[in-house]
Scaffold this motif. Structure first.
Motif, PDB file in Angstrom:
ATOM      1  N   GLN A   1       1.261  -0.958   0.499  1.00 35.54           N
ATOM      2  CA  GLN A   1       0.066   0.015  -0.358  1.00 35.54           C
ATOM      3  C   GLN A   1       0.838   1.443   0.119  1.00 35.54           C
ATOM      4  O   GLN A   1       0.484   2.590  -0.531  1.00 35.54           O
ATOM      5  N   THR A   2       1.583   1.190   1.144  1.00 37.78           N
ATOM      6  CA  THR A   2       2.906   2.250   1.108  1.00 37.78           C
ATOM      7  C   THR A   2       3.276   2.586  -0.015  1.00 37.78           C
ATOM      8  O   THR A   2       3.745   3.347  -1.179  1.00 37.78           O
ATOM      9  N   ARG A   3       3.410   1.501  -0.771  1.00 35.25           N
ATOM     10  CA  ARG A   3       4.462   1.882  -2.333  1.00 35.25           C
ATOM     11  C   ARG A   3       3.725   2.149  -3.366  1.00 35.25           C
ATOM     12  O   ARG A   3       4.582   3.043  -4.354  1.00 35.25           O
ATOM     13  N   ALA A   4       2.775   1.483  -2.969  1.00 33.92           N
ATOM     14  CA  ALA A   4       1.468   2.383  -4.485  1.00 33.92           C
ATOM     15  C   ALA A   4       1.223   3.778  -4.200  1.00 33.92           C
ATOM     16  O   ALA A   4       1.662   4.351  -5.081  1.00 33.92           O
ATOM     17  N   SER A   5       1.408   3.969  -2.614  1.00 34.09           N
ATOM     18  CA  SER A   5       1.407   5.975  -2.745  1.00 34.09           C
ATOM     19  C   SER A   5       1.873   6.034  -3.508  1.00 34.09           C
ATOM     20  O   SER A   5       3.240   7.524  -3.193  1.00 34.09           O
ATOM     21  N   MET A   6       3.548   5.355  -2.739  1.00 33.59           N
ATOM     22  CA  MET A   6       5.415   6.253  -3.414  1.00 33.59           C
ATOM     23  C   MET A   6       5.416   6.617  -4.901  1.00 33.59           C
ATOM     24  O   MET A   6       5.531   7.230  -5.025  1.00 33.59           O
ATOM     25  N   GLN A   7       4.487   5.501  -5.290  1.00 35.93           N
ATOM     26  CA  GLN A   7       4.593   5.758  -6.650  1.00 35.93           C
ATOM     27  C   GLN A   7       4.149   6.690  -7.602  1.00 35.93           C
ATOM     28  O   GLN A   7       4.280   7.597  -8.280  1.00 35.93           O
ATOM     29  N   ALA A   8       2.742   7.012  -6.056  1.00 31.95           N
ATOM     30  CA  ALA A   8       1.981   7.698  -7.297  1.00 31.95           C
ATOM     31  C   ALA A   8       2.892   9.701  -6.722  1.00 31.95           C
ATOM     32  O   ALA A   8       2.778  10.779  -7.469  1.00 31.95           O
ATOM     33  N   TYR A   9       3.105   9.353  -5.323  1.00 34.57           N
ATOM     34  CA  TYR A   9       3.841  10.565  -5.479  1.00 34.57           C
ATOM     35  C   TYR A   9       5.192  10.552  -5.779  1.00 34.57           C
ATOM     36  O   TYR A   9       5.204  12.050  -7.019  1.00 34.57           O
ATOM     37  N   LEU A  10       5.738   9.749  -6.428  1.00 34.81           N
ATOM     38  CA  LEU A  10       7.473  10.171  -7.434  1.00 34.81           C
ATOM     39  C   LEU A  10       6.242  11.009  -8.914  1.00 34.81           C
ATOM     40  O   LEU A  10       6.828  11.605  -9.156  1.00 34.81           O
ATOM     41  N   LEU A  11       5.419  10.388  -9.704  1.00 32.16           N
ATOM     42  CA  LEU A  11       4.974  10.283 -10.400  1.00 32.16           C
ATOM     43  C   LEU A  11       4.300  12.230 -11.368  1.00 32.16           C
ATOM     44  O   LEU A  11       4.413  13.094 -11.174  1.00 32.16           O
ATOM     45  N   GLU A  12       3.728  12.582  -9.366  1.00 36.15           N
ATOM     46  CA  GLU A  12       2.956  13.781  -9.244  1.00 36.15           C
ATOM     47  C   GLU A  12       4.010  14.732  -8.959  1.00 36.15           C
ATOM     48  O   GLU A  12       4.379  15.901  -9.905  1.00 36.15           O
ATOM     49  N   ILE A  13       5.650  14.980  -8.086  1.00 33.65           N
ATOM     50  CA  ILE A  13       6.738  15.675  -8.141  1.00 33.65           C
ATOM     51  C   ILE A  13       7.180  15.659  -9.350  1.00 33.65           C
ATOM     52  O   ILE A  13       7.597  16.811 -10.333  1.00 33.65           O
ATOM     53  N   TRP A  14       7.666  14.017 -10.820  1.00 25.12           N
ATOM     54  CA  TRP A  14       7.956  14.340 -11.896  1.00 25.12           C
ATOM     55  C   TRP A  14       6.803  14.981 -12.649  1.00 25.12           C
ATOM     56  O   TRP A  14       7.358  16.392 -13.770  1.00 25.12           O
ATOM     57  N   ARG A  15       6.015  15.151 -12.999  1.00 21.65           N
ATOM     58  CA  ARG A  15       4.848  16.143 -13.568  1.00 21.65           C
ATOM     59  C   ARG A  15       5.143  17.255 -13.356  1.00 21.65           C
ATOM     60  O   ARG A  15       5.079  18.272 -14.203  1.00 21.65           O
ATOM     61  N   HIS A  16       6.072  17.815 -12.096  1.00 20.82           N
ATOM     62  CA  HIS A  16       5.544  20.024 -11.578  1.00 20.82           C
ATOM     63  C   HIS A  16       7.219  20.628 -11.514  1.00 20.82           C
ATOM     64  O   HIS A  16       7.421  21.151 -11.348  1.00 20.82           O
ATOM     65  N   ILE A  17       8.234  19.304 -12.087  1.00 18.25           N
ATOM     66  CA  ILE A  17       9.156  20.111 -12.062  1.00 18.25           C
ATOM     67  C   ILE A  17      10.056  19.164 -13.079  1.00 18.25           C
ATOM     68  O   ILE A  17       9.903  17.921 -13.405  1.00 18.25           O
ATOM     69  N   ASP A  18      11.285  20.094 -13.606  1.00 17.34           N
ATOM     70  CA  ASP A  18      12.378  19.385 -14.684  1.00 17.34           C
ATOM     71  C   ASP A  18      12.953  18.361 -14.088  1.00 17.34           C
ATOM     72  O   ASP A  18      13.837  18.579 -13.331  1.00 17.34           O
ATOM     73  N   LEU A  19      12.484  17.675 -14.510  1.00 14.89           N
ATOM     74  CA  LEU A  19      13.561  16.060 -14.071  1.00 14.89           C
ATOM     75  C   LEU A  19      13.180  14.966 -14.868  1.00 14.89           C
ATOM     76  O   LEU A  19      12.279  14.722 -15.062  1.00 14.89           O
ATOM     77  N   THR A  20      14.624  14.419 -14.921  1.00 14.45           N
ATOM     78  CA  THR A  20      15.200  12.882 -15.574  1.00 14.45           C
ATOM     79  C   THR A  20      15.679  12.130 -14.151  1.00 14.45           C
ATOM     80  O   THR A  20      16.066  12.180 -13.423  1.00 14.45           O
ATOM     81  N   VAL A  21      14.767  11.053 -14.592  1.00 19.27           N
ATOM     82  CA  VAL A  21      14.496  10.062 -13.656  1.00 19.27           C
ATOM     83  C   VAL A  21      15.155   8.937 -14.119  1.00 19.27           C
ATOM     84  O   VAL A  21      14.473   8.147 -15.044  1.00 19.27           O
ATOM     85  N   LEU A  22      15.769   7.565 -13.775  1.00 19.47           N
ATOM     86  CA  LEU A  22      16.613   6.590 -13.720  1.00 19.47           C
ATOM     87  C   LEU A  22      16.226   5.393 -12.786  1.00 19.47           C
ATOM     88  O   LEU A  22      16.664   6.308 -11.448  1.00 19.47           O
TER      89      LEU A  22
END
Length: 299
Positions: free
Chosen positions: A195-216
């Motif tokens: 459950q926490t993992r799913a929440s963290m995935q959603a947090y990461l996507l939301e952060i990525w949407r709002h800032i100029d960020l490249t992720v590997l």
């Protein structure tokens, strides 16, 4: 979806997704990995962990890396972070050679790696102060990132007072506070419950949407790879080599509702096929002696 029936399901892209990938390939290259190799010495002689790894990651791309055990995923990301030196090849970040650790790369590990004696705010400020920012500037910058990950109410809390997901959000804020050119994540949510993992995935996507960020990011979770990534680099083991680069045909923005979409399932099935190929096994006949009369037949 595309009507080209000659393509396998995981390669069929809607016009919207096809446009997204065409646009992605036009963006500047952030990370350029060229013919990368890594060999370790062992008691039995040299062991090749990585061999001839080449790929590019573009600006604002979210790239996943997966592979079976022994494919060198963690070795790869440690080289990208500058924590390991390659035996062959080179890594370029915006055209500059990676020769060691640096603030131009943020790193998030599976373990939270927070300083237990520092508060949330002080943990996020730490890297900022180490790179020469004044305490006032570091505090101002840290508070922005703490707010971004939704932990403003906990800025004066210590790590032992936080849940696992909250600790990892602090680790992400700390990694982003220096405004790195790329965020590297090594199994960042692997230690969390589902459950926490799913929440963290959603947090990461939301952060990525709002800032100029490249992720590997490295992951062993196929759902996570398909859910988060634009493209997925699949490595084969012993030695680690590029097996396939998959363009994820799932439309953005992503949501958990897409886990059962045909394109999501087709991509996951392809990853499963690559990582765990079906092998023909012989039927095993053992000289088993029945020790009791059970009265029925279980096969």
């Amino acid at each position: 979806m595309s009507q080209d029936s000659t393509l396998p399901d995981y390669k069929r892209q809607s016009p919207e997704v096809a446009r997204r990938f065409a646009e992605l390939k036009e963006r500047p290259v952030k990370l350029d990995v060229r013919s990368l190799g890594k060999t370790f010495d062992s008691a039995k002689g040299p062991v090749t962990a990585l061999n001839d790894i080449s790929f590019q990651c573009h600006r604002r791309e979210m790239m996943g890396v997966i592979g079976a055990s022994g494919c060198g995923k963690s070795t790869l990301i440690r080289i990208l972070a500058g924590l390991e030196t390659p035996s062959q090849g080179e890594v370029l970040l915006e055209g500059n050679a990676v020769t060691g650790p640096g603030p131009d790369r943020g790193m998030v590990f599976q373990s939270y790696t927070l300083f237990p004696w520092l508060t949330v705010k002080k943990n996020v400020m730490f890297g900022l102060e180490m790179t020469g920012n004044s305490m006032t500037a570091a505090e101002r910058e840290a508070r922005q990132w703490i707010e971004l990950v939704g932990l403003s109410k906990f800025e004066n809390s210590y790590p032992h007072e936080l849940s696992g997901g909250m600790k990892q959000r602090v680790a992400i804020a700390r990694a982003l506070a220096n405004r790195p050119k790329i965020l590297l994540m090594d199994e960042p949510f692997g230690a969390l419950d589902a459950q926490t993992r799913a929440s963290m995935q959603a947090y990461l996507l939301e952060i990525w949407r709002h800032i100029d960020l490249t992720v590997l990011f490295i992951t062993h979770d196929l759902d996570e790879a398909v859910y988060l990534a634009d493209r997925i680099l699949v490595l084969k083991p012993n030695p680690g080599e590029v097996l396939e680069m998959i363009e994820v045909p799932v439309a953005r923005p992503r949501s958990a509702d897409q886990f059962h979409d045909p394109e999501f399932l087709a991509t996951k099935d392809r990853l499963e096929e690559l990582i765990h190929p079906k092998v023909q096994t012989e039927k095993i006949e053992l000289p088993i002696v029945r020790m009791t009369e059970v009265g029925d037949d279980v096969e």
